[in-house]
Write a protein that holds these residues in place. Structure first.
Motif, PDB file in Angstrom:
ATOM      1  N   ILE A 374      42.482  60.612  40.315  1.00 44.25           N
ATOM      2  CA  ILE A 374      41.447  59.715  40.838  1.00 44.25           C
ATOM      3  C   ILE A 374      41.041  58.732  39.755  1.00 44.25           C
ATOM      4  O   ILE A 374      40.721  59.121  38.628  1.00 44.25           O
ATOM      5  N   SER A 375      41.060  57.463  40.103  1.00 43.62           N
ATOM      6  CA  SER A 375      40.594  56.390  39.214  1.00 43.62           C
ATOM      7  C   SER A 375      39.517  55.593  39.938  1.00 43.62           C
ATOM      8  O   SER A 375      39.670  55.250  41.114  1.00 43.62           O
ATOM      9  N   ILE A 376      38.428  55.301  39.227  1.00 45.27           N
ATOM     10  CA  ILE A 376      37.309  54.559  39.806  1.00 45.27           C
ATOM     11  C   ILE A 376      37.111  53.278  39.003  1.00 45.27           C
ATOM     12  O   ILE A 376      37.036  53.306  37.763  1.00 45.27           O
ATOM     13  N   VAL A 377      37.031  52.166  39.709  1.00 44.27           N
ATOM     14  CA  VAL A 377      36.807  50.863  39.086  1.00 44.27           C
ATOM     15  C   VAL A 377      35.447  50.345  39.548  1.00 44.27           C
ATOM     16  O   VAL A 377      35.242  50.085  40.736  1.00 44.27           O
ATOM     17  N   TYR A 378      34.498  50.243  38.605  1.00 41.83           N
ATOM     18  CA  TYR A 378      33.179  49.701  38.900  1.00 41.83           C
ATOM     19  C   TYR A 378      33.151  48.219  38.556  1.00 41.83           C
ATOM     20  O   TYR A 378      33.970  47.723  37.776  1.00 41.83           O
ATOM     21  N   GLY A 379      32.160  47.538  39.112  1.00 37.98           N
ATOM     22  CA  GLY A 379      31.992  46.130  38.774  1.00 37.98           C
ATOM     23  C   GLY A 379      30.910  45.488  39.606  1.00 37.98           C
ATOM     24  O   GLY A 379      30.664  45.896  40.753  1.00 37.98           O
ATOM     25  N   ALA A 380      30.230  44.508  39.037  1.00 34.14           N
ATOM     26  CA  ALA A 380      29.222  43.763  39.780  1.00 34.14           C
ATOM     27  C   ALA A 380      29.879  42.853  40.804  1.00 34.14           C
ATOM     28  O   ALA A 380      31.092  42.617  40.775  1.00 34.14           O
ATOM     29  N   ALA A 381      29.072  42.349  41.723  1.00 37.39           N
ATOM     30  CA  ALA A 381      29.595  41.473  42.770  1.00 37.39           C
ATOM     31  C   ALA A 381      30.154  40.202  42.157  1.00 37.39           C
ATOM     32  O   ALA A 381      29.539  39.581  41.287  1.00 37.39           O
ATOM     33  N   GLY A 382      31.358  39.825  42.606  1.00 34.59           N
ATOM     34  CA  GLY A 382      31.966  38.588  42.152  1.00 34.59           C
ATOM     35  C   GLY A 382      32.760  38.694  40.875  1.00 34.59           C
ATOM     36  O   GLY A 382      33.294  37.688  40.398  1.00 34.59           O
ATOM     37  N   THR A 383      32.877  39.901  40.309  1.00 39.18           N
ATOM     38  CA  THR A 383      33.609  40.046  39.047  1.00 39.18           C
ATOM     39  C   THR A 383      35.104  40.194  39.252  1.00 39.18           C
ATOM     40  O   THR A 383      35.855  40.218  38.274  1.00 39.18           O
ATOM     41  N   GLY A 384      35.555  40.339  40.506  1.00 34.36           N
ATOM     42  CA  GLY A 384      36.994  40.334  40.760  1.00 34.36           C
ATOM     43  C   GLY A 384      37.603  41.679  41.080  1.00 34.36           C
ATOM     44  O   GLY A 384      38.815  41.858  40.917  1.00 34.36           O
ATOM     45  N   LYS A 385      36.817  42.630  41.590  1.00 38.71           N
ATOM     46  CA  LYS A 385      37.369  43.954  41.924  1.00 38.71           C
ATOM     47  C   LYS A 385      38.377  43.860  43.063  1.00 38.71           C
ATOM     48  O   LYS A 385      39.489  44.399  42.984  1.00 38.71           O
ATOM     49  N   THR A 386      38.001  43.174  44.132  1.00 39.69           N
ATOM     50  CA  THR A 386      38.899  43.062  45.290  1.00 39.69           C
ATOM     51  C   THR A 386      40.150  42.262  44.944  1.00 39.69           C
ATOM     52  O   THR A 386      41.260  42.601  45.383  1.00 39.69           O
ATOM     53  N   THR A 387      40.001  41.224  44.152  1.00 43.86           N
ATOM     54  CA  THR A 387      41.173  40.451  43.726  1.00 43.86           C
ATOM     55  C   THR A 387      42.079  41.296  42.841  1.00 43.86           C
ATOM     56  O   THR A 387      43.311  41.174  42.900  1.00 43.86           O
ATOM     57  N   LEU A 388      41.489  42.170  42.033  1.00 48.92           N
ATOM     58  CA  LEU A 388      42.278  43.086  41.212  1.00 48.92           C
ATOM     59  C   LEU A 388      43.111  44.006  42.101  1.00 48.92           C
ATOM     60  O   LEU A 388      44.302  44.228  41.835  1.00 48.92           O
ATOM     61  N   ILE A 389      42.507  44.542  43.155  1.00 48.98           N
ATOM     62  CA  ILE A 389      43.241  45.407  44.096  1.00 48.98           C
ATOM     63  C   ILE A 389      44.354  44.614  44.775  1.00 48.98           C
ATOM     64  O   ILE A 389      45.483  45.101  44.942  1.00 48.98           O
ATOM     65  N   GLN A 390      44.071  43.394  45.159  1.00 46.31           N
ATOM     66  CA  GLN A 390      45.092  42.552  45.789  1.00 46.31           C
ATOM     67  C   GLN A 390      46.268  42.326  44.850  1.00 46.31           C
ATOM     68  O   GLN A 390      47.431  42.357  45.281  1.00 46.31           O
TER      69      GLN A 390
END
Length: 957
Positions: A374-390
């Motif tokens: 299990i890996s968890i990636v935290y981040g504030a809104a707009g920092t690019g979490k969803t783009t990282l997953i993409q």
């Protein structure tokens, strides 16, 4: 036509068109033969002449009356009256038939030659897929058969025969067919052999081979890349932009670069284009053995190929901006990690923090492959979490990273909220990827080859209750396998706790607010996306804008602007800034409206979070009032109890602007605005939406009299949001806004600006000009700045944006009584920005700057203008030399306004002294020949530091 037939003979896929051709031509020939041999009674009337028709009618009358002369008539009597209708018909219709046949044959040949080539490629790209279009699975999840699969191809009119058998369309046996067969054997027809091999593979197989072995293909097609490029252009298999670039590379003898670009363009297109590429290559490749070897390479199963392709198509375009390829614009954000045993996920001062790259996010820390990773990636809104997953999904689909996973399954948690009842993990997968329905059993056999991604877990509603022992021990909420029927929350909880699918890998993204909930999860790795560093900001704009001069302008603007610099670490804000309308690249005209940029950012952020208009307005008012309290208290942080004031605002909404800061343990859990700019904008937005119009003037007066500067940015946004353009957008996005807001602020400017420009501190003068520009009403600018004004900003350190604001606002002043910019550290390029307003100044003071010769030359040229109003010009201590004297005296000959020019030095500053030589000055003074104006006083003074540094004062009349 012969060329067309040869082309069709070499096209194993064009079944429909060939059937049409080979059926129509024999029919046409049969019709012509029948027209010749049938009795006259049955011939079409159009082939009979008028005389033959009369004889035919006469013959019919004789037969009907029972006469016996009909036999003699057919016996061939040589008399004129015995000329039969048969002979007349034959003599007249044969030439007509020949002419018509020739015309029809010519038309058919032209049609096939003109349209056959294009129609062939269309058949290749769309032929058998179109037949089963209703059964295929598209990228949005609709049911369809696997493209190119055995079941699919059995349903369409394409018969792929076993290897070694002829795949050409059957034609009636004739002599020409036999001759063709004996003339050229299959072993000698190498291109045909490759095409026969191609017919055995699906489009997805060819695509994957091309993707894996692209380096070998680059070398193989280097010599024929131009031929392949031209063939792809004619069939629409490559874009015009790529094709033109390939032509340029081939003309420069850069064949390898051209082949690399060609393969990239084909891989970025549809997978059907790969078959078109291989077919063209088979006809241009001199040594086919290498191609045959590549075709026979083993790749994944068909369902895996389809899954890779679908994920690639879904992820290749950036979500923001939608029209750009992720491979072209993606920029790595800063990702840090801490060891799992540390409580502080953010751990700003923790020595265990290290920077990681994208392919390290799922690295197993232990050798136990039966344990869920299990890996968890935290981040504030707009920092690019969803783009990282993409990016992870795209690179896996391209075979670049995480090759140990056979399947990557991605779920948006916001979509899972729509499932209100019980379901199974199998059903979740099939709903998202319907083509995997018959493959689920194989998925469960090897869990370690499976990666499940749950993006934005913070949106899960209701959230997972890890600490609810009573619920977790209830068998009704225990999920023991992929087929167990449970609520979505229970499925995720049991999966994260490793109760089923042991050995699989799970990747989660969430905002920092979910740290407390996920502390109960035994995560192998925890990461935090921090956003862009200053170097990554430059890289992002370079990838996005692709215009070097404009890139440099934007980067410099960010570096010298506090508001933009604070927000530029947020990738979403960088996109908003980069997507602003690109004006002509002129540093003198570029200026950023901060209110509009922040407004665009908030609209995009709220839209990405999925909040509706009704919820958004209420929540913005509550969060905005909390932000205003933060300004008055000069703080960004709030204790957990302060958030109880947010009665109607859900935590997810507040987490779009705030982050948890568990590092301040002495105060407990603390929430804070990540950016002061965001706090100020939200506060101003709440006041505009919730403050009576009559109170806005008083609110602005209070903010402009603040000496601590806490409300400076707030008041700037308050003015900007009051403009007509902003209120129109607010009405569109958030509902009603008082229509009197804009007129109220306009009246306030007219009443107060004149007074504030003359009787306030220097920084407030500059802030007033910023506010006028932010308001953006040209009529107000003309009214408040048109009268004669005095601007004194001496000893105020100005930045490049400050000079831009001065230029854009003072342009509305007809006459500037005095402009004092002494000791402002002005540079030559910054003075260039003031070019449109310098000639309107009566008194211009630019002492103790670093203008140098290049800077003052522009000022001296201003003196030559016919409408120049400069009477006093002071340029003390600007590091001037003899090189600028020629331009100076040339301007003095043409100028009609200047009465005092001061080029002396200040005793306090010896570093930037003006340094003129006596000989050079005397030469210019002696040759000064202006009849209307003379230099009446020239004086040298010693500074006490020797004779090398002189004071020079020129007085003219």
């Amino acid at each position: 036509m012969i060329k067309c037939f040869k082309m069709m003979r070499d096209i194993p896929k064009m079944r429909k068109f060939k059937r049409f051709t080979f059926r129509c031509l024999p029919v046409l020939m049969v019709i012509l033969v029948l027209m010749y041999i049938v009795p006259g009674d049955n011939r079409p009337v159009i082939f009979r002449s008028s005389k033959a028709a009369e004889s035919y009618e006469y013959q019919r009358n004789l037969s009907e009356s029972g006469t016996q002369d009909h036999a003699a008539y057919n016996a061939g009597d040589e008399s004129k009256t015995e000329n039969t209708a048969e002979e007349m018909c034959r003599s007249t219709w044969i030439p007509v038939a020949v002419v018509i046949s020739f015309i029809l044959g010519t038309i058919a040949g032209c049609f096939m030659y003109t349209y056959g080539h294009t129609y062939w490629h269309k058949c290749i790209r769309n032929g058998y897929e179109r037949a089963e279009g209703e059964n295929r699975q598209n990228i949005f999840g609709e049911q369809r058969a696997i493209p190119g699969s055995a079941e699919n191809m059995a349903e369409v009119a394409i018969n792929i025969t076993p290897p070694g058998e002829d795949v050409r369309p059957p034609v009636p046996p004739d002599k020409s067919r036999g001759k063709s067969t004996t003339k050229k054997s299959k072993d000698e027809d190498a291109p045909y052999k490759i095409r026969q091999e191609l017919a055995q593979y699906t489009d997805l197989h060819l695509y994957r081979v091309m993707e894996i072995y692209h380096e070998k293909l680059e070398s193989a097609i280097e010599g024929v890349v131009q031929d392949i490029n031209e063939s792809l252009i004619s069939t629409g298999g490559i874009s015009k932009i790529y094709s033109e670039e390939i032509r340029k590379l081939t003309r420069r003898n850069q064949g390898l670069d051209a082949s690399r670009l060609l393969l990239k363009s084909v891989l970025h297109g549809d997978f059907q284009d790969c078959r078109l590429f291989w077919d063209i290559l088979s006809r241009t490749q001199a040594n086919p053995q290498n191609l045959l070897a590549l075709l026979k390479q083993d790749v994944e199963e068909e369902v895996i190929l389809q899954h890779r392709y679908i994920l690639r198509v879904q992820s290749r375009n950036m979500k923001v901006p939608k029209s750009r390829l992720i491979s072209d614009i993606y920029t790595d954000p800063l990702i840090t990690t801490t060891q799992p045993e540390h409580d502080d996920v953010t751990a700003k001062n923790n020595s265990q923090i290290r920077v990681v790259v994208i392919h390290e996010l799922l690295k197993r820390l232990c050798s136990d492959t039966d344990k869920t990773n299990i890996s968890i990636v935290y981040g504030a809104a707009g920092t690019g979490k969803t783009t990282l997953i993409q990016k992870i999904i795209h690179d896996w689909a391209m075979g670049m990273i995480y090759k140990e996973f056979r399947f990557v399954l991605h779920f948006k948690v916001q979509n899972l909220n729509a499932i209100k009842g019980r379901t199974t993990l199998s059903r979740l997968i099939v709903d998202t990827y319907p083509y995997l329905e018959n493959y689920l059993d194989d998925l469960w056999k090897e869990p370690k080859s499976l990666l499940l991604i749950f993006d934005d877990l913070n949106y899960l509603d209701p959230s997972i209750s890890f600490s609810d022992d009573e619920r977790n021990s209830d068998p009704r909420h225990r999920c023991t396998g992929p087929e167990s029927i449970c609520f979505v929350q229970d499925i995720l909880r049991c999966l994260l706790q490793g109760e089923f699918l042991k050995g699989c890998s799970v990747l989660i993204t969430a905002r920092l607010w979910k740290q407390e909930m996920l502390r109960h999860v035994t995560a192998d790795s925890t990461f935090q996306v921090m956003g862009f560093t200053s170097e990554k900001v430059k890289e992002y704009f370079s990838r996005y804008l692709r215009h070097e001069q404009y890139i440099n302008e934007v980067v410099q603007l960010i570096e010298k602007n506090d508001i933009l610099r604070n927000m530029s670490s947020n990738p979403l804000f960088c996109y908003v800034l980069a997507s602003q309308p690109q004006r002509e690249v002129q540093t003198t005209s570029s200026v950023i409206n901060h209110t509009q940029v922040l407004f665009d950012y908030f609209v995009l952020l709220l839209r990405a979070c999925g909040y509706d208009d009704k919820t958004t307005r209420v929540c913005l008012l509550e969060v905005g009032e909390l932000a205003y309290k933060g300004i008055t208290r000069n703080t960004l942080s709030f204790e957990a109890g302060s958030l109880n004031e947010l009665n109607f605002c859900p935590p997810n909404f507040a987490s779009a602007f705030m982050i948890q800061d568990p590092g301040k343990q002495n105060r407990g859990l603390v929430y804070e605005f990540r950016y002061s700019v965001v706090r100020d904008f939200l506060a101003a937005l709440a006041k505009i939406l919730n403050t009576p119009t009559a109170q806005l003037k008083g609110l602005l007066d209070a903010q402009f009299t603040d000496t601590a500067g806490r409300f400076r940015t707030f008041s700037l946004f308050l003015v900007g949001l009051s403009s007509q353009k902003s209120t129109d957008r607010l009405k569109l996005q958030l509902g009603s806004v008082c229509y009197e807001v804009s007129s109220c602020i306009s009246e306030w400017f007219r009443e107060s600006v004149k007074r504030r420009l003359t009787n306030t501190e220097q920084h407030k003068v500059l802030h007033t000009l910023y506010s006028l520009l932010e308001f953006g009403d040209n009529q107000v600018l003309e009214e408040v700045l048109a009268p004669t004004i005095t601007i004194k900003l001496n000893q105020l350190l100005l930045t490049s944006p400050d000079f831009t604001v001065l230029s854009r606002t003072l342009i509305y002043s007809e006459v500037i009584e005095e402009l004092d910019l002494s000791s402002c550290l002005a540079q030559p390029d910054e003075i260039q920005k003031l070019k449109p307003v310098l000639h309107r100044c009566v008194i211009l003071r630019l002492n103790q700057n670093n203008l140098q010769d290049s800077g003052v030359k522009q000022i001296f040229k201003t003196l030559e203008k016919n409408d120049c109003k400069i009477q006093t010009l002071e340029l003390k201590s600007n590091h001037l030399t003899d090189d600028c004297l020629g331009v100076l005296f040339s301007a003095l000959r043409k100028n009609r306004s200047l009465t005092l020019l001061n080029l002396s030095n200040s005793s306090q500053d010896g570093q930037h002294d003006n340094q003129f030589t006596h000989e050079r000055l005397k030469h210019h003074v002696d040759n000064y020949d202006n009849q209307q104006k003379e230099i009446r006083w020239l004086r040298y003074e010693h500074t006490g530091q020797g004779t090398t540094s002189n004071h020079l004062i020129l007085l003219t009349e």
